[in-house]
Design a protein around this motif. Sequence first.
Motif, mmCIF file in Angstrom:
data_model
loop_
_atom_site.group_PDB
_atom_site.id
_atom_site.type_symbol
_atom_site.label_atom_id
_atom_site.label_comp_id
_atom_site.label_asym_id
_atom_site.label_seq_id
_atom_site.Cartn_x
_atom_site.Cartn_y
_atom_site.Cartn_z
ATOM 1 N N VAL A 1 35.982 34.386 46.201
ATOM 2 C CA VAL A 1 37.022 33.385 46.472
ATOM 3 C C VAL A 1 38.302 33.761 45.722
ATOM 4 O O VAL A 1 38.261 34.084 44.539
ATOM 5 N N GLU A 2 39.415 33.724 46.428
ATOM 6 C CA GLU A 2 40.727 33.917 45.821
ATOM 7 C C GLU A 2 41.369 32.549 45.588
ATOM 8 O O GLU A 2 41.334 31.695 46.465
ATOM 9 N N LEU A 3 41.905 32.337 44.395
ATOM 10 C CA LEU A 3 42.572 31.078 44.066
ATOM 11 C C LEU A 3 44.076 31.293 44.054
ATOM 12 O O LEU A 3 44.560 32.311 43.546
ATOM 13 N N LYS A 4 44.790 30.333 44.594
ATOM 14 C CA LYS A 4 46.250 30.429 44.652
ATOM 15 C C LYS A 4 46.849 29.056 44.415
ATOM 16 O O LYS A 4 46.239 28.047 44.754
ATOM 17 N N VAL B 1 38.846 39.622 41.063
ATOM 18 C CA VAL B 1 38.329 38.556 41.915
ATOM 19 C C VAL B 1 38.262 37.289 41.067
ATOM 20 O O VAL B 1 37.677 37.281 39.988
ATOM 21 N N ASP B 2 38.883 36.210 41.568
ATOM 22 C CA ASP B 2 39.014 35.005 40.747
ATOM 23 C C ASP B 2 37.672 34.323 40.508
ATOM 24 O O ASP B 2 37.389 33.885 39.404
ATOM 25 N N CYS B 3 36.834 34.231 41.533
ATOM 26 C CA CYS B 3 35.503 33.632 41.351
ATOM 27 C C CYS B 3 34.656 33.851 42.596
ATOM 28 O O CYS B 3 35.138 34.402 43.589
ATOM 29 N N PHE C 1 45.297 26.727 37.063
ATOM 30 C CA PHE C 1 44.526 26.336 38.252
ATOM 31 C C PHE C 1 43.177 27.047 38.250
ATOM 32 O O PHE C 1 42.146 26.463 38.612
ATOM 33 N N GLU C 2 43.171 28.301 37.800
ATOM 34 C CA GLU C 2 41.913 29.049 37.722
ATOM 35 C C GLU C 2 40.941 28.395 36.731
ATOM 36 O O GLU C 2 39.742 28.364 36.959
ATOM 37 N N SER C 3 41.476 27.877 35.625
ATOM 38 C CA SER C 3 40.584 27.226 34.657
ATOM 39 C C SER C 3 39.910 26.001 35.275
ATOM 40 O O SER C 3 38.723 25.764 35.076
#
Length: 381
Positions: free
Chosen positions: A250-253, A235-237, A177-179
Motif C-alpha cells: 500500500v502506498e500512502l499519500k 513501500v509505506d506498508c 499521515f504514515e504514523s
Amino acid sequence: DGHPDSERLSVKQRWRSLAPPQVYALAYLAAGAAPAFQQPTQIISFSFTPARELEFTDSALRYLASPPPRAQLTYGYDRWVRRPERRPRIDGLLRALSAARAKRHQALASGVGAVAFRGVLTRILTAPYEERDGWDMNVMRVNDVLYFEEHLTEEKLREKNDLPPQQRLQTYMGYAFESYCTSATPSPSNPPSVNVPQAPGDPPGWSGDVDTNVQWCSVVRTKLGETTFVIGGEVDCVRGKYTGKTNTFVELKTSMVIRNRQDEMRFEKKLLKFYMQSFLLGVPEILVGFRKPGGEVTTTQTFRTAEIPRLVRGKAHGWDPARCLAWGDAFFKFLKKHVHSDKQTERVATGEKLQREPEDKGNEERTQPEAAVWRVTFRPG
Ligand code: A3P
Ligand code: MG
Ligand code: MG
C-alpha cells in the motif's frame, strides 16, 4: 505531433554531447505503440534502521492501520527525527542486488538491462507531462547494464535542506499521515483497526514519532519493452499479511482537500505521479488522506492503481500512461545505443564500484561499478 520531449533532453559524457539528430530520432521512436510492462516480482527486501544502517531484514516493514477520524498531521512535528538530505545514491540497491544473487539463483544476474531506484524511473517516465521540474541524471554503464542515479546540484541539495518553514511542515505532514496509517504489527481485523497510542499524551491512532531514517524497501524485477529492470523503492506498508510479494503493498499519500474544479484538475494531474510511482513497483493500492491547510485529515480515499488511468482518460488535463511507457522505452533504447561501456571499465568492474563524482569527496565510500558517468539532463519546455 511534434514530440517536444526530445528537445528538452541532452546526453553528455563529460565533454561530449550527443548530436541533435540522434535526439530527434528518439522522438520518432516515442511515437510508437505502448510497450508491454511485466508485472513486477519481488526479489529481495531490506530495511534501514533508526541508525540508518541497511540490513536484510523486514524490521522496518509496517502494516496498514485505519487512520482515526480527523487525524491532525502537525502532531509531533517538534520531535521529528529528520534524515538530512544527501545526494541520492544507488549503493543500497546494489548491495541488495548482490545479496539477492548470492542467496538465490544466479539467474537474477542475467538479462538485467537497467538498475535504479523507483523515484528516478518515475521522474523519467513522467517527463512527457512534466511542466515544472527538470532533472539531471547520472547514468553509468557496466557491460550491458545501465545504472541510474538522480544528480542533485549543490543548489538543489541546499534548497532541500533549507526548506522554508511552511514547506518543511508540509513535508512533515506526509510522514505524520504514515504514523497514523501504519503499525509495527498486523491488524487483527479487516478493515484494520485504529492504533492504540504508544506513549501517554499521543492522540488516537498515532503509532509513534516520525523518524525518516527508517524505511522498508522492496526490490523488484520487471520488464519494460525489451529492457529488464531491477527497481528498488520504499513501500509505506502492507494490507493484512506480508506475502513476500507486491500484492498487498500500500502506498500512502496526502493531498489538499478538493474544493472546486480547479483543485480537482490539479489533483488529477498529480495522480500521474502517484500512479507511476506505484505502478513501477507493482503496488496495487494507494490510500490518500485529504487534509485541510492546517493539517486536519477530513476524508480518505482508496485508489486501485490499475484503475487510475481510466479516471483521467480523455480529459483536457488528462494523461495516458501508454505515452509515458512508449517514451521510456525509446529513452532506454537510446541510452543503450549511445552510452558506451568503455573497455577499461569492463576490465575493472569485477566487483561493483561506481566512480565517485568529484563533488562527492567526503561522502561515504561508494560500493559500485567503476564506470564513466554520463549526465542526462531534462528541462521542461
Ligand atoms: P505525501 O506524498 O503524503 O505528501 P511517499 O509518498 O513517496 O511515500 O513520501 C512520503 C512523504 O515524503 C511525502 O508525503 C512527502 O511529505 C515527502 N516527500 C516525498 N517526496 C518528496 C519530494 N520530492 N519533495 C518533498 N517532499 C517529499
Ligand atoms: Mg513512502
Ligand atoms: Mg507515501
